[in-house]
Design an enzyme around this catalytic site. Structure first.
Site, PDB file in Angstrom:
ATOM      1  N   CYS A  20      19.672  64.167   8.604  1.00 59.96           N
ATOM      2  CA  CYS A  20      18.877  63.189   9.325  1.00 59.96           C
ATOM      3  C   CYS A  20      18.982  61.882   8.551  1.00 59.96           C
ATOM      4  CB  CYS A  20      17.432  63.637   9.478  1.00 59.96           C
ATOM      5  SG  CYS A  20      16.495  63.522   7.985  1.00 59.96           S
ATOM      6  N   ARG A  37      18.810  67.116   3.805  1.00 64.11           N
ATOM      7  CA  ARG A  37      17.734  68.033   4.147  1.00 64.11           C
ATOM      8  C   ARG A  37      18.203  69.435   4.574  1.00 64.11           C
ATOM      9  NH1 ARG A  37      13.333  64.741   7.656  1.00 64.11           N
ATOM     10  NH2 ARG A  37      11.770  65.796   6.445  1.00 64.11           N
ATOM     11  N   LYS A  60       0.250  64.467  12.468  1.00 68.29           N
ATOM     12  CA  LYS A  60       1.502  65.000  13.022  1.00 68.29           C
ATOM     13  C   LYS A  60       2.002  66.179  12.186  1.00 68.29           C
ATOM     14  CE  LYS A  60       5.615  63.013  11.923  1.00 68.29           C
ATOM     15  NZ  LYS A  60       6.580  63.987  11.407  1.00 68.29           N
ATOM     16  N   ASN A  61       1.987  66.013  10.861  1.00 58.53           N
ATOM     17  CA  ASN A  61       2.598  67.041  10.014  1.00 58.53           C
ATOM     18  C   ASN A  61       1.763  68.310   9.896  1.00 58.53           C
ATOM     19  OD1 ASN A  61       4.750  65.392   9.679  1.00 58.53           O
ATOM     20  ND2 ASN A  61       4.345  64.860   7.530  1.00 58.53           N
ATOM     21  N   ARG A  67       7.479  58.438  17.082  1.00 60.06           N
ATOM     22  CA  ARG A  67       7.537  59.850  16.667  1.00 60.06           C
ATOM     23  C   ARG A  67       6.266  60.235  15.915  1.00 60.06           C
ATOM     24  NH1 ARG A  67      12.985  61.815  13.903  1.00 60.06           N
ATOM     25  NH2 ARG A  67      11.662  63.655  13.905  1.00 60.06           N
ATOM     26  N   ASP A  90       6.166  59.835   2.163  1.00 62.69           N
ATOM     27  CA  ASP A  90       5.903  59.285   3.502  1.00 62.69           C
ATOM     28  C   ASP A  90       5.115  57.970   3.457  1.00 62.69           C
ATOM     29  OD1 ASP A  90       7.269  61.318   4.650  1.00 62.69           O
ATOM     30  OD2 ASP A  90       5.547  62.398   5.443  1.00 62.69           O
TER      31      ASP A  90
HETATM   32  C1  UD1 Z   1       7.778  67.504   5.272  1.00 58.10           C
HETATM   33  C2  UD1 Z   1       7.191  66.437   6.165  1.00 58.10           C
HETATM   34  C3  UD1 Z   1       7.815  65.081   5.864  1.00 58.10           C
HETATM   35  C4  UD1 Z   1       7.686  64.768   4.369  1.00 58.10           C
HETATM   36  C5  UD1 Z   1       8.219  65.916   3.516  1.00 58.10           C
HETATM   37  C6  UD1 Z   1       7.973  65.724   2.028  1.00 58.10           C
HETATM   38  C7  UD1 Z   1       6.621  67.633   8.179  1.00 58.10           C
HETATM   39  C8  UD1 Z   1       6.893  67.888   9.614  1.00 58.10           C
HETATM   40  N1  UD1 Z   1       7.439  66.790   7.541  1.00 58.10           N
HETATM   41  O1  UD1 Z   1       9.159  67.579   5.578  1.00 58.10           O
HETATM   42  O2  UD1 Z   1       7.152  64.094   6.624  1.00 58.10           O
HETATM   43  O3  UD1 Z   1       8.432  63.605   4.070  1.00 58.10           O
HETATM   44  O4  UD1 Z   1       7.566  67.151   3.907  1.00 58.10           O
HETATM   45  O5  UD1 Z   1       6.630  65.534   1.780  1.00 58.10           O
HETATM   46  O6  UD1 Z   1       5.666  68.148   7.618  1.00 58.10           O
HETATM   47  N2  UD1 Z   1      14.909  70.845   0.753  1.00 58.10           N
HETATM   48  C9  UD1 Z   1      16.010  71.604   0.421  1.00 58.10           C
HETATM   49  N3  UD1 Z   1      16.130  72.852   0.977  1.00 58.10           N
HETATM   50  C10 UD1 Z   1      15.188  73.351   1.840  1.00 58.10           C
HETATM   51  C11 UD1 Z   1      14.073  72.571   2.152  1.00 58.10           C
HETATM   52  C12 UD1 Z   1      13.953  71.314   1.597  1.00 58.10           C
HETATM   53  O7  UD1 Z   1      16.877  71.185  -0.342  1.00 58.10           O
HETATM   54  O8  UD1 Z   1      15.346  74.501   2.320  1.00 58.10           O
HETATM   55  C13 UD1 Z   1      14.794  69.471   0.192  1.00 58.10           C
HETATM   56  C14 UD1 Z   1      14.870  68.419   1.293  1.00 58.10           C
HETATM   57  O9  UD1 Z   1      16.208  68.107   1.606  1.00 58.10           O
HETATM   58  C15 UD1 Z   1      14.123  67.268   0.687  1.00 58.10           C
HETATM   59  C16 UD1 Z   1      13.041  67.966  -0.156  1.00 58.10           C
HETATM   60  O10 UD1 Z   1      13.503  69.310  -0.352  1.00 58.10           O
HETATM   61  O11 UD1 Z   1      14.962  66.530  -0.131  1.00 58.10           O
HETATM   62  C17 UD1 Z   1      11.666  67.973   0.508  1.00 58.10           C
HETATM   63  O12 UD1 Z   1      11.747  68.682   1.710  1.00 58.10           O
HETATM   64  P1  UD1 Z   1      10.500  69.445   2.354  1.00 58.10           P
HETATM   65  O13 UD1 Z   1       9.357  69.458   1.402  1.00 58.10           O
HETATM   66  O14 UD1 Z   1      11.001  70.743   2.875  1.00 58.10           O
HETATM   67  O15 UD1 Z   1      10.154  68.485   3.551  1.00 58.10           O
HETATM   68  P2  UD1 Z   1      10.005  68.832   5.082  1.00 58.10           P
HETATM   69  O16 UD1 Z   1       9.216  70.074   5.257  1.00 58.10           O
HETATM   70  O17 UD1 Z   1      11.325  68.728   5.746  1.00 58.10           O
END
Ligand code: UD1
Length: 422
Positions: free
Chosen positions: A116, A121, A22-23, A401, A309
């Site tokens: 969420c 996030r 999925k990711n 999902r 995850d």
């Molecule tokens: C992706 C994965 C999700 C996984 C996560 C961490 C997908 C679709 N989802 O989510 O399943 O749990 O990586 O491995 O691939 N953050 C900020 N600011 C930002 C972006 C992120 O503060 O602009 C924080 C987030 O709130 C979170 C952490 O960084 O606490 C990790 O987020 P991120 O690595 O961006 O995860 P996702 O891409 O949302």
């Protein structure tokens, strides 16, 4: 709302093939926004998040056709560059459309995803990266309104290796002028797969899988697929880990195939340390019956660390091993929602800030429980597999999902599981 009725305990036997990840699927589908020609994929997983992403693309005018087991995505002509709140609010990964829209059209209006279940996030890292590439960004009425004349390649050092921000910036960089370097980039295997997809469309991407990724911008007319073959997305390492843990917990004998075990090195090493008995092949893991495992300590971290995850599923396992375990969650601030629900089946977990102390118990008992987020739901299914008696797992849409046909796959391995449509 569908629910699952699961009669435990079960012992799983057989072979299960994981679906495409999925990711990796989500960002790669978004990357088709960069391509002015149709792109074909095979084995796209039938998941709610994937259909949400396809709806977002369609809402912009992208044509999607399904032929045999393949889908064809044609983003040749868009009608708008708008991702609406009604769709984005259901899936945070929707914000990935920002980079390719800006790069190709110089304009994008994308709803802020909002919070969420597992944490606030924010998307600040995505936005400041786009600004480094020359975009002007404003937040208006809950939308990210971004524009630029042309994105210009730059060196961007991420304050945290965000998976989504790395992907968004890689895609934006494809049609930017000159080279973009992303420092402190996320190293998750799904990023490697996005890079492989971009490379298959003629883009020069180097360093994916390391903390320094370079993307050389190209003219859109120079993009072209390197082969007429459909792109095949990598196997889902998170789904694989979930089945591996299910096999261990039920003391089963299961081959989990269709993924790269190297993507799970940290997890597999941890399981072996706990006493799991398995053999590892190029694209499979064979879990064999083992004696009762013992507790351990894990702390989630960006790849190659222990994946957040798989934290909930690991906690389900720790609940039925000998001794104590400690789990520390460092990626998301609210990712222990499975704890009170698992407790309804008899697990003993004490929370203290970002850590959980898990005391292994002898037995779990079936109970009505409610899914709260995707991986929390998987943990509940795992507990229900070994619990005595029936569990009723409600709000299964969270599970749908990210797990394709999980009830069918578990049934084929011998679980007594039934979906009640609602
Ligand atoms: C992706 C994965 C999700 C996984 C996560 C961490 C997908 C679709 N989802 O989510 O399943 O749990 O990586 O491995 O691939 N953050 C900020 N600011 C930002 C972006 C992120 O503060 O602009 C924080 C987030 O709130 C979170 C952490 O960084 O606490 C990790 O987020 P991120 O690595 O961006 O995860 P996702 O891409 O949302």
């Amino acid at each position: 709302m569908d629910k699952l009725l699961l009669d435990g305990p079960s012992t799983l036997h057989g072979t299960v093939e994981v679906s495409s990840a999925k990711n990796a699927t989500l960002p790669i589908l978004v990357a088709t926004l960069l391509c002015p020609y149709p792109v074909k994929f095979k084995d796209i997983p039938n998941l709610m998040d994937v259909s949400t992403m396809l709806k977002i693309l369609q809402s912009m005018g992208v044509k999607i056709t399904a032929v045999g087991g393949e889908i064809c995505i044609d983003a040749g002509k868009l009608e708008n560059q708008h991702a609406d709140y009604s769709l984005v609010k259901t899936m945070r990964a929707s914000v990935l459309v920002l980079g390719p829209l800006l790069a190709r059209y110089g304009v994008a209006s994308v709803s802020l995803p909002g919070g969420c279940a597992i944490g606030a996030r924010p998307v600040d890292i995505h936005l400041s990266g786009m600004e480094k590439l020359g975009a002007e960004i404003q937040i208006e009425n809950g939308y990210i309104k971004a524009k630029c004349k042309k994105l210009i390649g730059a060196t961007i050092t991420l304050p945290f290796p965000s998976v989504g921000a790395t992907e968004n910036l890689m895609m934006a960089a494809v049609l930017a002028e000159g080279e973009t370097i992303i420092e402190n980039a996320a190293m998750e295997p799904e990023i490697d797969d996005l890079a492989n997809f971009l490379i298959s469309q003629g883009v020069s991407v180097e360093g994916a899988g390391t903390s320094r990724i370079s993307v050389k911008g190209v003219d859109i007319n120079d993009l072209k697929p390197s082969s007429s073959e459909s792109y095949k997305i990598m196997g889902d390492r998170i789904e694989a880990a979930t089945f591996i843990i299910a096999a261990i917990m039920t003391r089963g004998d299961v081959v989990v195939k269709g993924f790269n075990p190297k993507h799970l090195t940290f997890v597999l090493d941890t399981l072996v340390k706990m006493g799991a008995n398995m053999s590892v092949g190029v694209d499979y893991v064979h879990v064999k019956k083992s004696t009762r495992l013992k507790g351990t300590t894990i702390e989630t971290a960006p790849y190659p660390g222990f994946p957040t995850d798989i934290q909930a599923q690991m906690m389900a396992l720790m609940s039925v091993v000998d001794g104590h375990s400690i789990v520390t969650e460092t990626i998301f601030e609210n990712r222990f929602m499975h704890v009170p629900e698992m407790g309804r089946m008899g697990t003993k977990v004490t929370l203290k800030g970002h850590s959980a102390l898990v005391e292994g118990v002898e037995f779990l008992s079936g109970a009505p429980v409610m899914c709260t987020d995707l991986r929390a739901s998987a943990a509940l299914v795992l507990c229900a597999l070994v619990a005595q008696g029936q569990s009723e797992i409600q709000r299964v849409y969270h599970l749908d999902r990210g797990y394709e046909r999980i009830d069918e796959k578990l049934t084929a391995l011998g679980a007594k599981i039934k979906r009640i449509k609602g």
